[in-house]
Design a protein around this motif. Structure first.
Motif, mmCIF file in Angstrom:
data_model
loop_
_atom_site.group_PDB
_atom_site.id
_atom_site.type_symbol
_atom_site.label_atom_id
_atom_site.label_comp_id
_atom_site.label_asym_id
_atom_site.label_seq_id
_atom_site.Cartn_x
_atom_site.Cartn_y
_atom_site.Cartn_z
ATOM 1 N N LYS A 1 0.820 -1.212 0.000
ATOM 2 C CA LYS A 1 0.000 0.000 0.000
ATOM 3 C C LYS A 1 0.855 1.263 0.000
ATOM 4 C CE LYS A 1 -4.134 -1.823 2.324
ATOM 5 N NZ LYS A 1 -4.975 -1.737 3.547
ATOM 6 N N GLU A 2 2.031 1.188 0.576
ATOM 7 C CA GLU A 2 2.908 2.354 0.645
ATOM 8 C C GLU A 2 3.646 2.602 -0.673
ATOM 9 O OE1 GLU A 2 5.525 1.936 3.981
ATOM 10 O OE2 GLU A 2 3.956 1.083 5.260
ATOM 11 N N HIS A 3 3.505 1.674 -1.624
ATOM 12 C CA HIS A 3 4.232 1.784 -2.894
ATOM 13 C C HIS A 3 3.270 1.453 -4.041
ATOM 14 C CE1 HIS A 3 7.796 1.777 -0.305
ATOM 15 N NE2 HIS A 3 7.263 0.724 0.293
ATOM 16 N N PRO A 4 2.346 2.346 -4.353
ATOM 17 C CA PRO A 4 1.304 2.046 -5.346
ATOM 18 C C PRO A 4 1.826 1.793 -6.753
ATOM 19 C CG PRO A 4 1.297 4.379 -4.752
ATOM 20 C CD PRO A 4 2.216 3.705 -3.792
ATOM 21 N N ASP A 5 3.043 2.237 -7.055
ATOM 22 C CA ASP A 5 3.595 2.035 -8.397
ATOM 23 C C ASP A 5 4.401 0.743 -8.515
ATOM 24 O OD1 ASP A 5 2.504 4.449 -9.251
ATOM 25 O OD2 ASP A 5 4.273 5.589 -8.623
#
Length: 214
Positions: free
Chosen positions: A161-165
């Motif tokens: 979730k902290e890294h959507p890409d």
């Protein structure tokens, strides 16, 4: 009356003829096929599934899948259960070092599901900081129990979730693999040799004096 002709390589040519009582028309057109065809993704597919591609074979015209391989921007997380015993946790670090050296993958991180650090979240962050835009979470578990079905996917999703890409996938556990037969057989033989005085303790039980006849 209608007639269609189709030629695949090197280009697609379709010719259609239509005959009526009054007129005869011929409508030719040509189209070069795309090199890659993207399969549509349904709304139920989550982002941690790899994008699927097909390519046209230049041999016999068959459609076949392009194999997915790991690249420089892939991060691998080897995750075990985790233990309160420090020596057990350190063995995962040793395995990760062996795995990295043998495979040549540049980004490989250890993680413990619980009870010890680094966590799956910590390892995920480390992979991203090293440039990974896809993370492969590989459970260092034998069989697909609750931890594989629920706990590890939940922890991986929370970390992502902290890294959507960044895309990710949780791979299968070790399971019923032929090479595991060799590993178990090797362990059995080594322990019997140790009991007979013909071999030292292995790294798994060194210093514990557990490998003995009772």
């Amino acid at each position: 009356m209608s007639m269609e002709s189709l030629s695949i390589l090197p280009q697609i040519t379709i010719t259609r003829s239509f005959v009526s009582e009054k007129t005869r028309t011929r409508t030719p057109f040509k189209r070069t096929p795309p090199k890659f065809l993207e399969l549509p993704r349904g709304p139920s597919e989550s982002k941690y599934l790899f994008r699927r591609k097909l390519c046209l074979s230049n041999g016999n015209g068959e459609i076949r899948r392009i194999p997915h391989v790991l690249g420089d921007r892939d991060g691998v997380i080897i995750v075990d259960h985790g233990s309160r015993r420090k020596e057990s946790n350190l063995m995962l670090n040793d395995f990760v070092a062996m795995f990295r050296e043998k495979t040549g993958y540049p980004i490989v991180e250890p993680a413990h599901m619980e009870l010890a650090e680094p966590s799956i979240r910590d390892a995920f962050v480390s992979c991203v900081q090293q440039g990974a835009d896809r993370v492969i979470v590989s459970p260092f578990f034998l069989f697909p129990g609750r931890h594989w079905h629920q706990d590890i996917p939940s922890l991986a999703a929370e970390a992502a979730k902290e890294h959507p890409d960044v895309s990710y996938i949780v791979t299968a556990p070790l399971g019923l693999h032929d090479l595991l037969v060799d590993v178990v057989n090797d362990r059995i033989k080594h322990c019997l040799n140790h009991v007979a005085g013909d071999a030292d303790e292995c790294a798994a039980c060194a210093g514990t004096s557990k490998c003995r006849l009772y």
